[in-house]
Enzyme design. Structure first.
Site, PDB file in Angstrom:
ATOM      1  N   GLU A 216       0.865  -1.069  -0.041  1.00  0.00           N
ATOM      2  CA  GLU A 216       0.169  -0.124  -0.002  1.00  0.00           C
ATOM      3  C   GLU A 216       0.951   0.974  -0.011  1.00  0.00           C
ATOM      4  OE1 GLU A 216      -3.923  -1.532   2.178  1.00  0.00           O
ATOM      5  OE2 GLU A 216      -2.655  -0.529   3.464  1.00  0.00           O
TER       6      GLU A 216
ATOM      7  N   ARG B  90      -1.457 -10.797   2.473  1.00  0.00           N
ATOM      8  CA  ARG B  90      -2.720 -11.804   2.330  1.00  0.00           C
ATOM      9  C   ARG B  90      -3.345 -11.564   0.963  1.00  0.00           C
ATOM     10  NH1 ARG B  90      -6.598  -7.490   3.578  1.00  0.00           N
ATOM     11  NH2 ARG B  90      -5.722  -6.319   5.061  1.00  0.00           N
TER      12      ARG B  90
END
Ligand code: ADP
Ligand code: ADP
Ligand code: MG
Length: 675
Positions: free
Chosen positions: A275, A296
């Site tokens: 991110e 994940r």
């Protein structure tokens, strides 16, 4: 490839993983809690194992039970989904120790990326750009204050162990830092059991852009481009899209390579997301900084699947079973544009307070395929009509994913798909999502993380179905319900409302009235027959001819004066839920409203607006409080809700302690309202 896997999750993601496994002829084992005994994910798997009570800590987080279930059923691998155990390095290690494959990264990579501060130190060494800030181990408040002063305000204090949008405090000026730090540390220790914080420069008008990465056990890495997740509420994503509007190919390559460098630095294997926070400069340029890596599969992975044509769960399964990545970087391409909307059980008009209840009506748009929204609509849902949304898990009930050749096409498709999403039984954000997607900022891709607060005026309490058409729809629905088998229709198929077996006639005083309530206002609606056979419907001061017919879709085609639309009307008790292409609304048939007015506000009782857990009380017995002051904080479905004083007064008894579970309507504390 595996023959059988266990899915250590629930809801839409467990169903999602099961669908790909089924396509690859892999058998699946579900696990379930008390609350989920009849859940969709149990039905979606080949077998299921009960693992305990409804609260996650009694079931979905009990990894020793999950591992035992895998061993008992002969599963070779465990897919953790997202949330729950997916980023738990001890669980990943325990799987390995038990001879099971954890479908995810190695435990060491989860650990390295688990704490925001440590992962930033690693990223700094790997040459990945970081938001200016402080992420050292020294947590001396004076040092933190000095660092914040050095970085320059506004700054953001983040819990290093934080996640899910929690444990963050923005600070505008030096004087406010100490208080914000103390409160952030308190929340961090309560929520994550670790009060270490880091400080970042608060990026102005930022965008959240993340890169999907994949690694295999042979040392190969690729990035599957970006997703823009800027549209958020409470720092949680609401709409996600790919590709990111305005992204240049240079910047995409730079971000992709930075993300791969991040993955490589921790020997990553499987699906991961890096991110970035992106600063939009006044000159139109964009600069990106690493924020965190989620180790994940991400909630919003379907938009990447839609633009690449790849099934990322299949990739996860192949990589986990030792195969190389299905495609290398130069074989990956972006096709068209995809958008995902998260449909949540929540009330946008009440600060997004999570909602629970039964899905009496759960109508979804027609879908093209499961894994791909290729030029169409995909729905990933963890529930079915009749299911209950319980307070134990998060509030997301489904994801709507659309794909189009351009952003405009995807957007138009999304609006239609949302209009076709009919949910009755609990509050949802469906209409709110429509308002966001059609807002000028979103439509023009003028994105940043403050889009929702910035556009508040056009987003909240927007009513697209007015009084007249709502009444017309309810009258038409009522008449259709009353319609005898002998209903006659005119040449164009309109139903003749006078051809009914009740006591009103097409000659003489043909007048019928209905009492209704719309947006809190009582309304009287009158039907009059006029001599040429038409029926006039009068609502407030408007009067026009009413015509309606039932379409083969089950919708009602209602024309009132010059307005005409197709309606789906669902009656639940006195309330008619009206859905149209333009929007949805509710209208109450007042006959059965005899009990209205019973709900008098009980003074001095402060009750839980939802089932959940009491997090804290910010007052004690005897405290004088003023109207609007925070009294208590509750938490349910990943959301915190503050209970505020309804008026000035004095706090009486506190009826629960922090940590207690309460049911909806439980009285939390007493308060004496000042005269
Ligand atoms: P994304 O995958 O888009 O980053 P979220 O940040 O909303 O999605 O989190 C993904 C999942 O992780 C959620 O559905 C939730 O189950 C879990 N999760 C994340 N943070 C928390 C938290 N603080 N408490 C409980 N669950 C969390
Ligand atoms: P979480 O673990 O809760 O997902 P993140 O660090 O990923 O926490 O941040 C969540 C959101 O908070 C981001 O998507 C963004 O909207 C906002 N945010 C995070 N860091 C900053 C920053 N430095 N400046 C401005 N906004 C930020
Ligand atoms: Mg995040």
């Amino acid at each position: 490839m595996f023959n059988k896997i266990l899915i250590a999750n629930r809801g839409e993601i467990a169903c999602r993983v099961a669908a790909t496994a089924a396509r690859l002829a892999i058998k699946t084992v579900a696990v379930y809690s008390d609350a989920d005994a009849n859940a969709k994910h149990v039905a979606a798997c080949d077998e299921a194992v009960y693992i305990g009570g409804s609260s996650p800590k009694d079931s979905y987080l009990r990894w020793e039970k999950i591992i035992a279930a895998a061993q008992a059923t002969g599963a070779q691998a465990i897919h953790p989904g997202y949330g729950f155990l997916s980023e738990n390095e001890e669980f990943a290690q325990a799987c390995a120790n038990a001879g099971l494959v954890f479908i995810g990264p190695p435990p060491s990579a989860i650990k390295d990326m688990g704490l925001k501060a440590e992962s930033k130190q690693l990223m700094e060494r790997a040459g990945v750009p970081l938001v200016p800030g402080y992420h050292g181990a020294n947590q001396d408040p004076a040092l933190l204050q000095a660092e914040a002063d050095r970085i320059g305000y506004p700054v953001l204090i983040k819990a290093s162990a934080g996640g899910g949008g929690k444990g963050m405090r923005a600070v505008d000026k030096s004087e406010d830092f100490a208080t914000a730090l103390a409160s952030c540390k308190r929340e961090a220790i309560n929520s994550f059991g670790d009060d270490a914080v880091l400080i970042e420069k608060y990026v102005q008008r930022p965008r959240h852009i993340e890169i999907q990465v994949f690694g295999d056990t042979h040392g190969n890495y690729v990035y599957l481009f970006e997703r823009d997740c800027s549209v958020q509420r409470r720092h949680q994503k609401v709409l996600e899209e790919a590709p990111a509007p305005g992204m240049t190919s240079e910047m995409r390559a730079q971000m992709g390579l930075a993300a791969v460098a991040a993955a490589r630095a921790v020997n990553y294997v499987g699906a991961g997301t890096v991110e970035f926070i992106v600063e939009q400069r006044p000159d139109g340029s964009m600069q990106f900084f690493f924020m965190e890596m989620n180790t994940r599969l991400q909630v919003e992975h379907p938009v990447t699947e839609a633009i690449t044509g790849q099934d990322l769960v299949e990739w996860q399964l192949r990589v986990a079973s030792g195969e190389p990545l299905p495609l290398m970087q130069d074989q990956l391409q972006i096709q068209g544009h995809a958008i995902e909307a998260r449909i949540c059980a929540e009330n946008p008009d009440n600060n997004f307070l999570p909602a629970t209840g039964t899905l009496h009506v759960y109508g979804l748009p027609a879908c093209t395929t499961f894994e791909r929204a290729d030029g169409g609509v995909r729905v990933d849902s963890g529930v079915r009509q009749g299911d209950t949304i319980s307070p134990f898990y998060d509030s997301m009930v489904a994801k709507l994913i659309v794909h189009g050749s351009s952003r405009e096409e995807a957007l138009a498709r999304l609006d239609t798909a949302l209009a076709q999403t009919h949910i009755v039984g609990l509050a949802t954000n469906v209409q709110f999502l429509r308002h966001v997607t059609t807002s000028p900022s979103f439509a023009n891709a003028d994105l940043d993380t403050a889009l929702i607060p910035r556009e508040a005026d056009v987003l909240f309490k927007q009513e697209k179905v007015g009084l007249g058409l709502a009444c017309a729809a309810l009258v038409a629905h009522t008449l259709v319900g009353e319609q005898s088998l002998a209903a006659t229709r005119d040449a164009r198929g309109w139903i003749d409302p006078w051809a009914q077996r009740d006591n009103w006639r097409s000659h003489g005083p043909s007048l019928r009235s209905f009492a209704m309530e719309f947006q809190g206002q009582p309304q009287t609606v009158r039907l009059t027959a006029v001599h040429d056979g038409d029926v006039l419907l009068q609502v407030a001061t408007d009067e026009a001819v009413l015509r309606y017919k039932v379409l083969s879709s089950g919708a009602l085609d209602v024309a009132w004066g010059s307005q005409r639309a197709a309606y789906h009307v669902y009656k639940k008790g006195d309330v008619a839920h009206v859905f149209t292409a333009r929007g949805a609304t509710q209208i109450v048939a007042i006959d059965a409203l005899a009990h209205a007015g019973d709900g008098v506000q009980e003074g001095g009782r402060l009750t839980a607006p939802m089932p959940g857990k009491v997090v804290s009380f910010s007052v004690k017995a005897g405290d004088k409080v003023h109207k609007g002051q925070a009294l208590a904080v509750m938490e349910a479905m990943k959301m915190e809700h503050t209970i505020a004083a309804p008026a000035d007064g004095v706090v009486g008894e506190l009826l629960f302690a922090p940590g207690d579970q309460v049911t909806e309507g439980s009285e939390l504390l007493r308060m004496e309202v000042a005269a």
